[in-house]
Design a protein around this motif. Structure first.
Motif, PDB file in Angstrom:
ATOM      1  N   GLU A 188      32.430  81.611  27.103  1.00 32.07           N
ATOM      2  CA  GLU A 188      33.090  80.695  28.028  1.00 32.07           C
ATOM      3  C   GLU A 188      33.813  81.427  29.156  1.00 32.07           C
ATOM      4  O   GLU A 188      34.214  80.809  30.150  1.00 32.07           O
ATOM      5  CB  GLU A 188      34.105  79.829  27.277  1.00 32.07           C
ATOM      6  CG  GLU A 188      33.495  78.877  26.262  1.00 32.07           C
ATOM      7  CD  GLU A 188      33.347  79.507  24.887  1.00 32.07           C
ATOM      8  OE1 GLU A 188      33.094  78.768  23.927  1.00 32.07           O
ATOM      9  OE2 GLU A 188      33.488  80.756  24.775  1.00 32.07           O
ATOM     10  N   PRO A 224      32.962  75.645  30.113  1.00 33.17           N
ATOM     11  CA  PRO A 224      32.119  75.334  28.949  1.00 33.17           C
ATOM     12  C   PRO A 224      30.811  76.096  29.028  1.00 33.17           C
ATOM     13  O   PRO A 224      30.179  76.179  30.086  1.00 33.17           O
ATOM     14  CB  PRO A 224      31.918  73.824  29.063  1.00 33.17           C
ATOM     15  CG  PRO A 224      33.075  73.342  29.867  1.00 33.17           C
ATOM     16  CD  PRO A 224      33.375  74.439  30.846  1.00 33.17           C
ATOM     17  N   TRP A 225      30.389  76.637  27.901  1.00 34.07           N
ATOM     18  CA  TRP A 225      29.191  77.473  27.847  1.00 34.07           C
ATOM     19  C   TRP A 225      27.964  76.632  27.559  1.00 34.07           C
ATOM     20  O   TRP A 225      27.911  75.888  26.602  1.00 34.07           O
ATOM     21  CB  TRP A 225      29.353  78.546  26.778  1.00 34.07           C
ATOM     22  CG  TRP A 225      28.124  79.373  26.514  1.00 34.07           C
ATOM     23  CD1 TRP A 225      27.392  79.413  25.371  1.00 34.07           C
ATOM     24  CD2 TRP A 225      27.502  80.300  27.411  1.00 34.07           C
ATOM     25  NE1 TRP A 225      26.364  80.306  25.483  1.00 34.07           N
ATOM     26  CE2 TRP A 225      26.394  80.855  26.721  1.00 34.07           C
ATOM     27  CE3 TRP A 225      27.760  80.705  28.711  1.00 34.07           C
ATOM     28  CZ2 TRP A 225      25.566  81.802  27.307  1.00 34.07           C
ATOM     29  CZ3 TRP A 225      26.922  81.646  29.284  1.00 34.07           C
ATOM     30  CH2 TRP A 225      25.845  82.181  28.591  1.00 34.07           C
TER      31      TRP A 225
END
Length: 245
Positions: free
Chosen positions: A175, A232-233
């Motif tokens: 992230e 956010p990944w």
């Protein structure tokens, strides 16, 4: 300009000028040399605190309702870096800039640069490598930047240690979409502006106090405002490709 001449199962490039052919052959030779080099090994560290680092990242992202991404403040940045054994000092002049960026095609990249300022100043000279790094990758990156390559043995070791710690941090916490640090080469004797942290040797970028350091000092990491950005990944297929070997 060049064309490809096909002859049966073979294809031969044809160039208008011999200089173009020589440049192409030189690139092929450099690529072959790169493929022959040892891949190296990731360094293992025993002082990481992954659980609280993960908890910190998730808590910071959970509080961003309007914008899914967020910049960490100075306190959170110091805590995050401290979980991976990276101590920070108050912002000031830096010798080198170390950055991590999230490229939409290649994924996470680390850069070492010189020139320009720390906060917001684009380095005049910058070399990139894809993450994660091995020890050979870190040495190669340092050697590609003349200012970094000219460091003494202790400072080079300190910069290599920083790069490998950052590599593991980003590998554990994808992230981290953006990260900017300064690297300060400490002379033999200097006055360090530092503040006591949660443990001996851990430094904070806030509330500095003057401290005299007599004798060799380790390289320091400078953290300024807007140093770490979280997002956010989302793993994309092309980001899974780390090397073209």
């Amino acid at each position: 300009r060049h064309v490809i001449i096909n002859h049966g199962d073979h294809a031969v490039p044809s160039f208008d000028f011999p200089e173009s052919a020589a440049l192409a052959l030189a690139r092929v030779a450099r690529y072959a040399e790169w493929r022959r080099r040892p891949e190296g090994n990731p360094r293992l560290f025993g002082d990481f605190e992954r659980a609280p680092a993960r908890q910190l990242v998730e808590s910071m992202l959970s509080g961003t309702d309007d914008d899914p991404a967020c910049w960490l403040d100075g306190s959170a940045t110091t805590r995050l870096l401290g979980y991976y054994g990276i101590a920070a000092v108050a912002p000031g002049n830096v010798d080198l800039v170390v950055e991590v960026i999230l490229d939409p095609l290649f994924g996470h990249l680390v850069a070492v640069g010189t020139g320009g300022g720390f906060a917001g100043g684009a380095p005049a000279e910058r070399e990139f490598r894809s993450l994660p790094l091995t020890d050979v990758d870190a040495e190669d990156l340092i050697g590609a930047v003349p200012r970094a390559a000219a460091l003494g043995a202790a400072d080079r070791q300190g910069l290599e240690d920083l790069l490998l710690r950052l590599s593991r941090l980003v590998e554990d916490l994808p992230e981290v979409a953006e990260l900017h640090l300064g690297f300060v080469v400490a002379p033999a004797t200097r006055v360090v502006a530092a503040a006591g942290g949660p443990s001996p040797g851990a430094l904070s970028p806030t509330a500095p106090t003057a401290e005299l350091s007599a004798g060799p000092s380790p390289p320091q990491v400078v953290v300024g405002a807007d140093a770490v950005r979280l997002a956010p990944w989302r793993l994309r297929p092309e980001r899974a490709v780390r090397r073209l070997r």
